[in-house]
Design a protein around this motif. Structure first.
Motif, PDB file in Angstrom:
ATOM      1  N   ARG A  13      -7.123   0.119   3.819  1.00  0.00           N
ATOM      2  CA  ARG A  13      -6.478  -0.681   2.654  1.00  0.00           C
ATOM      3  C   ARG A  13      -7.554  -1.532   1.897  1.00  0.00           C
ATOM      4  O   ARG A  13      -7.325  -1.899   0.704  1.00  0.00           O
ATOM      5  N   TYR A  62       0.854  -1.139   0.119  1.00  0.00           N
ATOM      6  CA  TYR A  62      -0.004   0.021  -0.051  1.00  0.00           C
ATOM      7  C   TYR A  62       0.609   1.264   0.020  1.00  0.00           C
ATOM      8  O   TYR A  62       0.435   2.400  -0.353  1.00  0.00           O
ATOM      9  N   TYR A  89      -4.596   8.199   6.849  1.00  0.00           N
ATOM     10  CA  TYR A  89      -4.089   7.036   6.632  1.00  0.00           C
ATOM     11  C   TYR A  89      -2.719   6.867   7.249  1.00  0.00           C
ATOM     12  O   TYR A  89      -1.903   7.600   6.968  1.00  0.00           O
ATOM     13  N   ASP A 112      -8.124  -1.624  -2.097  1.00  0.00           N
ATOM     14  CA  ASP A 112      -8.030  -2.954  -2.892  1.00  0.00           C
ATOM     15  C   ASP A 112      -9.388  -3.358  -3.432  1.00  0.00           C
ATOM     16  O   ASP A 112      -9.400  -3.804  -4.752  1.00  0.00           O
TER      17      ASP A 112
END
Length: 597
Positions: free
Chosen positions: A279, A246, A266, A283
């Motif tokens: 995340r 990430y 984040y 994704d």
């Protein structure tokens, strides 16, 4: 090194070793899928691993777009992803273990390529069992390449065996390469294969040399093959010194936009619930966009590929609520994904409007579903907490699904938040009665395909060519294949068509197919360029998926189609064709199920 540089350096290395680059652009299996999505570069190549002649030759390399949902609960850690790009190369009956291991070591360690310190590389090989001997050969070649014996580990089938994709088919031992991240070992027994994160797999060489039989025995494969896989995202983060996938350029634009939308930061802290939400959303929206922007254009639905897509979208929305996002946001993020990949996969941009429409519709529908389903769960909660087993019955979970459209996975997540469990087996029993496909049921329903190339499956595969052409002749040239699936019991064929077929149309298609069978038409194939195939009038079912050289199968004077095979030699081997069901698959797509007897 950035992502595109890594892609090119991999391709160029194998091109120098006389490999031909082939297409890997689609996440939707082109024909007779062994799985709902393309999960590895080898899936489109199963017929060639079994001995079919590939039009590009015996040495191949590509970057394959992949979707894997088996580890969806692990998404959010350092490297598990739903969508990823798999860099891979193949030898189809050409070179084998010694050459592949030498190439692997060179690519990993040479300053001209990845330049990894050899001292950081550890490898695993197959330890052997009652069916297949210990792979001493691979261990010896690794030592010859430069890996000392103390960094070579023999592990069992659960770690160092691949395949087959179906119940039978090509399979074999593999050798995995790991990098020591220099983090502290979890124990004195820590070694490659441990999940603590000290050792991270970077590449996998599969030595496909066995053919698993229906009786679980292993025969030598007709040809020995090499099948390798190196995950782009994982390799990129290891090479660039990042802590996880990430932190790479393949995710940071999505995460930055999520910060703007949510007003949250984040942190990248693995133990942070908020970090996991960021995340998972990043994704899932990437995977969903890749599925919808594919040239097949899968839509969210309650079955098959559409079910997986719907689950990804809905999980993203659910996790968005954890970081206080209450307004529509998916289209915004999807545009970032499309922009990130527009140079590598420019064909995706032509699906932009489709992606927007489907995401908007699904987001609006699910927000209503989510609100209503959560309200109903909260109503049930006091009674559930009184249960000494702290278990929610499958009957109640199914009620949430059947009455309110609330997915079982989200019910389980809500239950977990309140330290409850859900009786999943009881839920699935109720689910099967309503003839739907849950994630757990998908493996049962979507079995077979080209990985199971028994004569029965081969007959069904050949029959899809006749059905495809018959539909075009009865309904018109506007008919286009939108997917197919083969099992030893039946064929399933999806095609673009705006309305239900009439009984007369179904009967006419069935009759036309059977006429070709009765005429005992010979089946032959030839290799030509895609342009030559088009000029000859061949049907190229999914435009944009094919390589420069393609295989074209001809059935008498009736059908001419680009395909990989396998096929029977004459239509007389098919028996009698019968359409048993014609139904809607999704908006604008019809589905035919047929049998041969």
């Amino acid at each position: 090194m950035n992502a595109e540089q890594l892609r090119q350096i991999f391709i160029n290395f194998f091109v120098e070793y006389k490999h031909v680059e082939i297409s890997g652009r689609s996440v939707i299996p082109e024909n007779d899928p062994t799985v709902l999505f393309t999960t590895a570069g080898m899936h489109p190549l199963v017929p060639y691993l079994r001995g079919e002649i590939h039009p590009a030759g015996k040495r191949l390399v590509n970057i394959q777009k992949c979707i894997r949902t088996g580890d969806i609960e692990s998404v959010g850690d350092a490297y598990h992803l739903t969508f990823f790009e798999m860099m891979g190369n193949w030898s189809l009956g050409d070179y084998f273990k010694q050459e592949m291991i030498a190439m692997s070591y060179e690519f990993l360690t040479s300053p001209q390529y990845l330049g990894i310190d050899p001292a950081l590389i550890h490898v695993t090989v197959f330890a052997g069992d009652k069916d297949v001997p210990r792979d001493e050969e691979s261990a010896r070649y690794w030592m010859q390449a430069g890996i000392p014996e103390e960094r070579i580990y023999f592990l069992g089938r659960e770690d160092n065996w691949w395949g087959p994709a179906g119940q039978t088919g090509p399979c074999g031992p593999d050798s995995e390469m790991f990098l020591d991240t220099k983090s502290v070992a979890c124990s004195e027994n820590c070694r490659p294969g441990c999940s603590c994160g000290k050792y991270v797999e970077i590449w996998n060489d599969v030595f496909m040399q066995y053919d698993k039989q229906i009786d679980n025995s292993y025969l030598p494969l007709v040809q020995k093959n090499i099948d390798t896989g190196m995950g782009l995202e994982r390799t990129l983060y290891l090479l660039t010194g990042k802590k996880n996938v990430y932190e790479t350029e393949l995710f940071t634009p999505i995460l930055r936009r999520l910060e703007e939308i949510s007003g949250k930061q984040y942190t990248g802290n693995d133990a942070d619930v908020q970090t996991r939400a960021f995340r998972v959303i990043a994704d899932h929206i990437k995977a969903a966009t890749m599925i919808m922007a594919d040239d097949k254009g899968v839509r969210p639905s309650n079955v098959g590929q559409g079910y997986i897509l719907r689950r990804l979208i809905r999980r993203a929305i659910r996790y968005a609520k954890k970081i206080d996002i209450e307004k529509p946001f998916l289209v915004d993020l999807a545009d970032i994904v499309l922009e990130m990949y527009r140079d590598r996969y420019p064909e995706m941009m032509s699906r932009k409007n489709f992606v927007h429409q489907e995401l908007q519709a699904e987001e609006e529908q699910f927000m209503r579903t989510l609100q209503q389903g959560e309200r109903e769960f909260i109503k049930m909660l006091p009674g559930l907490l009184k249960n000494p087993q702290r278990e929610m019955s499958g009957r109640l979970a199914f009620k949430l699904y059947d009455t309110y459209g609330f997915p079982i996975e989200l019910t389980e997540e809500l239950a977990k938040e309140h330290e409850l469990t859900v009786n999943r087996s009881e839920f699935e029993q109720a689910f099967e009665k309503h003839q739907n496909t849950s994630k757990a049921g998908s493996d049962k329903i979507f079995k077979g395909g080209l990985a199971d190339d028994s004569i029965t499956s081969t007959r069904y595969h050949t029959a899809t060519h006749l059905l495809n052409e018959a539909l075009r002749r009865i309904l018109g040239d506007g008919v286009q294949q939108a997917g197919s699936n083969i099992t030893p019991e039946r064929l399933r064929f999806d095609f673009n068509w705006p309305e239900k077929m009439t009984a007369e149309q179904i009967a006419a298609v069935e009759l036309l197919v059977n006429q070709q069978i009765q005429q005992e038409l010979p089946i032959s194939w030839s290799i030509m360029s895609l342009e030559e195939a088009k000029d000859a009038g061949a049907q190229a079912v999914f435009e944009g998926r094919y390589d420069e050289k393609v295989k074209v199968y001809q059935i008498g004077d009736f059908s001419l189609e680009v395909c990989g095979g396998p096929h029977v030699e004459n239509t007389k081997d098919l028996g009698t064709f019968q359409i048993v069901k014609e139904q809607s698959s999704s908006r604008g797509v019809r589905r035919i199920k047929a049998i041969l007897s």
